[in-house]
Design an enzyme around this catalytic site. Structure first.
Site, PDB file in Angstrom:
ATOM      1  N   GLY A 178      36.664  29.864  35.902  1.00 32.23           N
ATOM      2  CA  GLY A 178      37.004  29.048  36.874  1.00 32.23           C
ATOM      3  C   GLY A 178      38.299  27.981  36.893  1.00 32.23           C
ATOM      4  N   LYS A 209      53.406  46.098  49.350  1.00 37.36           N
ATOM      5  CA  LYS A 209      54.189  44.958  49.816  1.00 37.36           C
ATOM      6  C   LYS A 209      55.323  44.822  49.187  1.00 37.36           C
ATOM      7  CE  LYS A 209      51.084  43.167  52.911  1.00 37.36           C
ATOM      8  NZ  LYS A 209      51.671  42.855  54.275  1.00 37.36           N
ATOM      9  N   ASP A 228      43.064  39.844  38.117  1.00 36.11           N
ATOM     10  CA  ASP A 228      43.098  38.461  38.923  1.00 36.11           C
ATOM     11  C   ASP A 228      44.191  37.516  38.324  1.00 36.11           C
ATOM     12  OD1 ASP A 228      41.614  37.322  40.953  1.00 36.11           O
ATOM     13  OD2 ASP A 228      41.264  35.686  39.194  1.00 36.11           O
ATOM     14  N   PRO A 229      45.205  37.132  39.158  1.00 38.05           N
ATOM     15  CA  PRO A 229      46.066  36.204  38.654  1.00 38.05           C
ATOM     16  C   PRO A 229      45.574  34.716  38.133  1.00 38.05           C
ATOM     17  CG  PRO A 229      46.839  36.809  40.736  1.00 38.05           C
ATOM     18  CD  PRO A 229      45.244  37.282  40.486  1.00 38.05           C
ATOM     19  N   PHE A 237      32.849  31.345  49.059  1.00 34.51           N
ATOM     20  CA  PHE A 237      32.127  30.203  48.639  1.00 34.51           C
ATOM     21  C   PHE A 237      31.607  29.425  49.842  1.00 34.51           C
ATOM     22  CE2 PHE A 237      34.866  28.984  44.847  1.00 34.51           C
ATOM     23  CZ  PHE A 237      34.440  30.129  44.088  1.00 34.51           C
ATOM     24  N   TYR A 264      48.039  47.324  47.207  1.00 34.27           N
ATOM     25  CA  TYR A 264      48.242  46.241  48.005  1.00 34.27           C
ATOM     26  C   TYR A 264      49.529  45.845  47.461  1.00 34.27           C
ATOM     27  CZ  TYR A 264      48.306  41.799  50.842  1.00 34.27           C
ATOM     28  OH  TYR A 264      48.434  40.790  51.458  1.00 34.27           O
ATOM     29  N   ASP A 265      49.570  45.244  46.105  1.00 33.53           N
ATOM     30  CA  ASP A 265      50.727  44.527  45.507  1.00 33.53           C
ATOM     31  C   ASP A 265      51.969  45.541  45.670  1.00 33.53           C
ATOM     32  OD1 ASP A 265      48.830  43.157  44.856  1.00 33.53           O
ATOM     33  OD2 ASP A 265      48.961  43.378  42.600  1.00 33.53           O
ATOM     34  N   GLU A 266      51.925  46.694  45.162  1.00 36.99           N
ATOM     35  CA  GLU A 266      53.185  47.604  45.113  1.00 36.99           C
ATOM     36  C   GLU A 266      53.485  47.870  46.608  1.00 36.99           C
ATOM     37  OE1 GLU A 266      55.121  48.669  41.921  1.00 36.99           O
ATOM     38  OE2 GLU A 266      54.151  46.759  42.213  1.00 36.99           O
TER      39      GLU A 266
END
Length: 353
Positions: free
Chosen positions: A228, A170, A294-295, A212, A166-168
């Protein structure tokens, strides 16, 4: 053929009927964002054609506009070439799964959607001198080392991890759009979208807001990955669509991607606690290991959009969560009492931001 949408075979466009704003094509038009955009464009006087392969888009998202004579929906995957005589004035490319479970389910097709799909739509724009919009993503920044993230930041992205399709993809699509613009003079607009939420999200899409809310409404444990303390900035869908339209209608095309998102930042734990509060849930918060890549931080610098588009988000998270919770409450049939936003607004940070 669905009862919800009119499905036409490709091989020629419907006859142009003199609409105020022309004909707009929305790739991914049955998706969460795409369906909202189709509604907005119809309201603005466009003839609208939605393309969708319905892998993640849903026909029922288009139920409210299915009978509009100005609207057509065509089942098609943009990885496959479009016919040359498919004439349009504006193109919005929103066709790509945006949630990790969906885009990781078939990573090769995800990458093809971003690259081959972009080429097919850019060629369509080239043939008909159409203006074209690319829905890029904040994921191009990866796990950022600069905070907040301005458009000039090149990012910190893993090129071979589970999110890279996905990242690359885009990032590659952005390259294609600007190369087509420089080579052929196509009028392009590229938006980098930050976390967006609202009605028509899918309960299984794996994004944090939907996760959530669904867990809270069902009384399940709310799953927080990591401590978190990682942060996100949440933009309500109506605000984002307004940003799309303003960027597309700007008199001068920006020569770079434009961040569109809400700069008010929340930790994931803050979001979990707000959702429990809004849903009157007895769910407890449990922690699981943080996913790969995960950022840790995600917050847009929207100075350009403010100055040049006159755009910034208007809907506070307190209000947006109420609308989104009501959507999932109806979808799941939970019938749980939802706290009105007016009661909680004074208790959340963005009310005084």
């Amino acid at each position: 053929m669905s009862r919800v949408v009119k499905v036409l075979k490709l091989g020629g466009a419907p006859h142009r009927r003199g609409f105020d704003r022309g004909r707009a094509l929305v790739a991914g038009g049955a998706g969460f964002l795409g369906s909202h955009l189709c509604e907005r464009l119809l309201a603005d006087g466009y003839e609208v054609i939605a393309l969708d392969n319905f892998h993640t888009g849903k026909r029922y998202n288009l139920a409210g506009i299915a009978r509009d004579s100005s609207f057509t929906c065509i089942k098609h995957d943009i990885v496959d070439e479009l016919p040359a005589d498919f004439a349009v004035d504006e193109i919005y490319n929103l066709a790509c799964p945006a949630s990790p479970p969906h885009y990781q389910a078939n990573p090769i097709h995800t990458f093809k959607t971003s690259v081959l799909g972009s080429i097919n739509l850019l060629e369509l724009a080239r043939r008909h001198n159409a203006k074209i919009f690319q829905a890029s993503t904040s994921e191009v920044y990866g796990d950022p080392l600069v905070h907040p993230q301005p458009e000039g930041y090149f990012g910190n992205v893993n090129t071979h991890g589970p999110r890279s399709c996905y990242d690359e993809g885009k990032r590659s699509a952005e390259t294609l759009f600007f190369d087509y613009s420089r080579t052929y003079g196509i009028d392009i607009r590229v938006a980098r979208i930050f976390n967006t939420y609202g009605p028509r999200m899918q309960p299984d899409d794996g994004r944090v807001v939907s996760n959530f809310i669904v867990q809270a409404l069902r009384g399940d444990d709310i799953t927080v990955y990591g401590s978190g303390t990682q942060t996100r900035s949440f933009c309500f869908v109506n605000d984002l669509i307004e940003g799309f339209v303003r960027l597309m209608n700007a008199e001068v095309a920006p020569q770079h991607p434009v961040n569109l998102g809400n700069p008010v930042e929340f930790t994931i734990m803050e979001l979990a606690e707000m959702v429990i509060d809004y849903t009157n849930s007895r769910s407890r918060i449990v922690h699981r290991p943080l996913p790969v890549d995960d950022p840790r931080q995600r917050k847009p610098d929207i100075a350009f959009a403010r100055q040049h588009l006159g755009w910034e988000p208007k809907v506070a998270l307190s209000e947006g969560l109420a609308h989104t919770t009501a959507h999932f409450d109806a979808l799941l049939g939970c019938r749980r009492s939802v706290v009105p936003p007016s009661i909680r607004a004074s208790a959340v940070r963005e009310a005084t931001a």
